[in-house]
Motif scaffolding. Structure first.
Motif, PDB file in Angstrom:
ATOM      1  N   MET A   1      32.625  50.122  40.322  1.00  0.00           N
ATOM      2  CA  MET A   1      33.352  48.954  39.825  1.00  0.00           C
ATOM      3  C   MET A   1      33.215  47.819  40.829  1.00  0.00           C
ATOM      4  O   MET A   1      33.720  47.901  41.938  1.00  0.00           O
ATOM      5  N   LYS A   2      32.516  46.772  40.437  1.00  0.00           N
ATOM      6  CA  LYS A   2      32.297  45.617  41.305  1.00  0.00           C
ATOM      7  C   LYS A   2      32.994  44.405  40.711  1.00  0.00           C
ATOM      8  O   LYS A   2      32.793  44.084  39.539  1.00  0.00           O
ATOM      9  N   ILE A   3      33.817  43.749  41.518  1.00  0.00           N
ATOM     10  CA  ILE A   3      34.580  42.605  41.035  1.00  0.00           C
ATOM     11  C   ILE A   3      34.304  41.376  41.893  1.00  0.00           C
ATOM     12  O   ILE A   3      34.287  41.459  43.127  1.00  0.00           O
ATOM     13  N   LEU A   4      34.071  40.262  41.218  1.00  0.00           N
ATOM     14  CA  LEU A   4      33.861  38.977  41.879  1.00  0.00           C
ATOM     15  C   LEU A   4      35.158  38.192  41.893  1.00  0.00           C
ATOM     16  O   LEU A   4      35.876  38.145  40.892  1.00  0.00           O
ATOM     17  N   ILE A   5      35.472  37.582  43.021  1.00  0.00           N
ATOM     18  CA  ILE A   5      36.566  36.609  43.110  1.00  0.00           C
ATOM     19  C   ILE A   5      35.948  35.233  43.322  1.00  0.00           C
ATOM     20  O   ILE A   5      35.279  34.998  44.331  1.00  0.00           O
ATOM     21  N   SER A   6      36.132  34.348  42.354  1.00  0.00           N
ATOM     22  CA  SER A   6      35.716  32.953  42.507  1.00  0.00           C
ATOM     23  C   SER A   6      36.926  32.204  43.042  1.00  0.00           C
ATOM     24  O   SER A   6      37.927  32.038  42.339  1.00  0.00           O
ATOM     25  N   ALA A   7      36.853  31.797  44.315  1.00  0.00           N
ATOM     26  CA  ALA A   7      38.041  31.288  45.016  1.00  0.00           C
ATOM     27  C   ALA A   7      37.990  29.783  45.211  1.00  0.00           C
ATOM     28  O   ALA A   7      37.201  29.273  46.015  1.00  0.00           O
ATOM     29  N   GLU A  44      42.921  43.179  48.531  1.00  0.00           N
ATOM     30  CA  GLU A  44      43.707  44.396  48.740  1.00  0.00           C
ATOM     31  C   GLU A  44      44.161  44.996  47.414  1.00  0.00           C
ATOM     32  O   GLU A  44      44.054  46.210  47.185  1.00  0.00           O
ATOM     33  N   GLY A  45      44.678  44.149  46.535  1.00  0.00           N
ATOM     34  CA  GLY A  45      45.138  44.637  45.243  1.00  0.00           C
ATOM     35  C   GLY A  45      44.029  45.246  44.418  1.00  0.00           C
ATOM     36  O   GLY A  45      44.217  46.292  43.779  1.00  0.00           O
ATOM     37  N   GLY A  50      41.520  50.355  42.298  1.00  0.00           N
ATOM     38  CA  GLY A  50      40.364  51.216  42.037  1.00  0.00           C
ATOM     39  C   GLY A  50      39.008  50.575  42.179  1.00  0.00           C
ATOM     40  O   GLY A  50      37.986  51.250  42.033  1.00  0.00           O
ATOM     41  N   ALA A  51      38.950  49.274  42.459  1.00  0.00           N
ATOM     42  CA  ALA A  51      37.654  48.621  42.659  1.00  0.00           C
ATOM     43  C   ALA A  51      37.010  49.142  43.936  1.00  0.00           C
ATOM     44  O   ALA A  51      37.684  49.360  44.934  1.00  0.00           O
ATOM     45  N   ARG A  52      35.715  49.335  43.898  1.00  0.00           N
ATOM     46  CA  ARG A  52      35.017  49.876  45.068  1.00  0.00           C
ATOM     47  C   ARG A  52      34.146  48.849  45.783  1.00  0.00           C
ATOM     48  O   ARG A  52      33.751  49.036  46.920  1.00  0.00           O
ATOM     49  N   GLU A  53      33.823  47.765  45.113  1.00  0.00           N
ATOM     50  CA  GLU A  53      33.030  46.693  45.743  1.00  0.00           C
ATOM     51  C   GLU A  53      33.598  45.355  45.301  1.00  0.00           C
ATOM     52  O   GLU A  53      33.765  45.120  44.106  1.00  0.00           O
ATOM     53  N   ILE A  54      33.884  44.504  46.280  1.00  0.00           N
ATOM     54  CA  ILE A  54      34.465  43.192  45.977  1.00  0.00           C
ATOM     55  C   ILE A  54      33.662  42.118  46.689  1.00  0.00           C
ATOM     56  O   ILE A  54      33.374  42.229  47.883  1.00  0.00           O
ATOM     57  N   VAL A  55      33.288  41.091  45.928  1.00  0.00           N
ATOM     58  CA  VAL A  55      32.568  39.937  46.466  1.00  0.00           C
ATOM     59  C   VAL A  55      33.426  38.701  46.243  1.00  0.00           C
ATOM     60  O   VAL A  55      33.931  38.481  45.140  1.00  0.00           O
TER      61      VAL A  55
END
Length: 274
Positions: A1-7, A44-45, A50-55
């Protein structure tokens, strides 16, 4: 599970005026840690959910705002400008995207409301619907089959998000009073709320069927000469005294053309007279 944060930065708590987000000034220096801490709370959240990769894609102004040394959880940060997909760099292989620190669109009510350019643009429409950066970027995400699972910003931003991402978790870290004033939650409150919301948002992640279709974008400026200036771009035509429009086969092409429109319009402005 890879999630992108557009900040983005305008939607962080405490941010209420241009000095808070213009790189190099004391206001920006003060707000950078608050902004970074909200992003870190989302990281952190997401991990706890359960996310394993965060960009994280630093998507504000110079795109060099986040303080890498303040991150406490595993994350990759995309820093710097001139990215193929700008605010949405990294979305191609993501399973979900979070819009953090977002804001309302040009010409609408909201703290520091704008669309790409801080001023000058008075309205943007995507397929006939008034469009914020959130709506534009959600359409980019949809083309890659990536759902928007969480949006944070002021209350007007969350209202806007209900229209383009109705299932996304919405966290209002401040309430708009005017373009340059807000009732702000404390950083501690924002961190807790963003962390909790991000953990819940992971359940909404998962790639969808890509939606690739033609899009029409209209842009209205506050001065006639800017509409004329951007028609040097093939396919961009004047549709009114201060308005232009273009239509392209995909959102990928559309958002890149929109970026070209804003870049040329920005270069055509004079310091005092716009």
């Amino acid at each position: 599970m890879k999630i992108l944060i557009s900040a983005d930065m305008e939607g962080a708590t405490g941010v209420t005026c241009p000095d808070d987000v213009l790189p190099g000034g004391p206001g920006w220096e003060r707000m950078r840690p608050l902004f970074t801490d909200e992003v870190n709370a989302a990281v952190e959240g997401l991990h706890r959910g359960g996310a394993r990769e965060i960009v994280v894609n630093d998507a504000h102004w110079s795109m060099r705002n986040l303080m890498l040394e303040r991150f406490e959880w595993p994350v990759t940060v995309i820093s710097g400008r001139h990215k193929d997909l700008s605010m949405m760099e990294g979305v191609r292989d993501a399973d979900a995207v979070v819009f953090l620190g977002y804001h309302a669109g040009a010409g609408l009510e909201g703290v520091l409301a704008h669309t790409y350019l801080a001023n000058t643009i008075t309205g943007v429409w995507l397929d006939g619907v008034r469009a914020s950066e959130g709506r534009l970027n959600a359409a980019v995400a949809a083309e890659f089959g990536v759902p928007v699972v969480m949006v944070t910003g002021d209350d007007k931003t969350i209202e806007d998000a209900h229209a383009y991402a109705p299932k996304a978790v919405g966290i209002a870290v401040k309430d708009c009073i005017s373009r340059y004033a807000a009732a702000c939650r404390t950083p501690q409150w924002a961190i807790r709320a963003v962390r909790k919301g991000a953990a819940e948002a992971v359940a909404l992640a998962g790639r969808r069927e890509p939606v690739v279709e033609p899009h029409r974008i209209e842009v209205e400026f506050d001065a006639e000469h800017l509409a004329g200036a951007v028609t040097v771009i093939p396919g961009v035509e004047k549709t009114g005294e201060r308005r232009v429009a273009f239509e392209l086969p995909s959102m990928y092409e559309s958002i890149r053309c929109f970026k070209a429109v804003t870049t040329i319009a920005s270069a055509a402005m004079e310091e005092q007279y716009g």
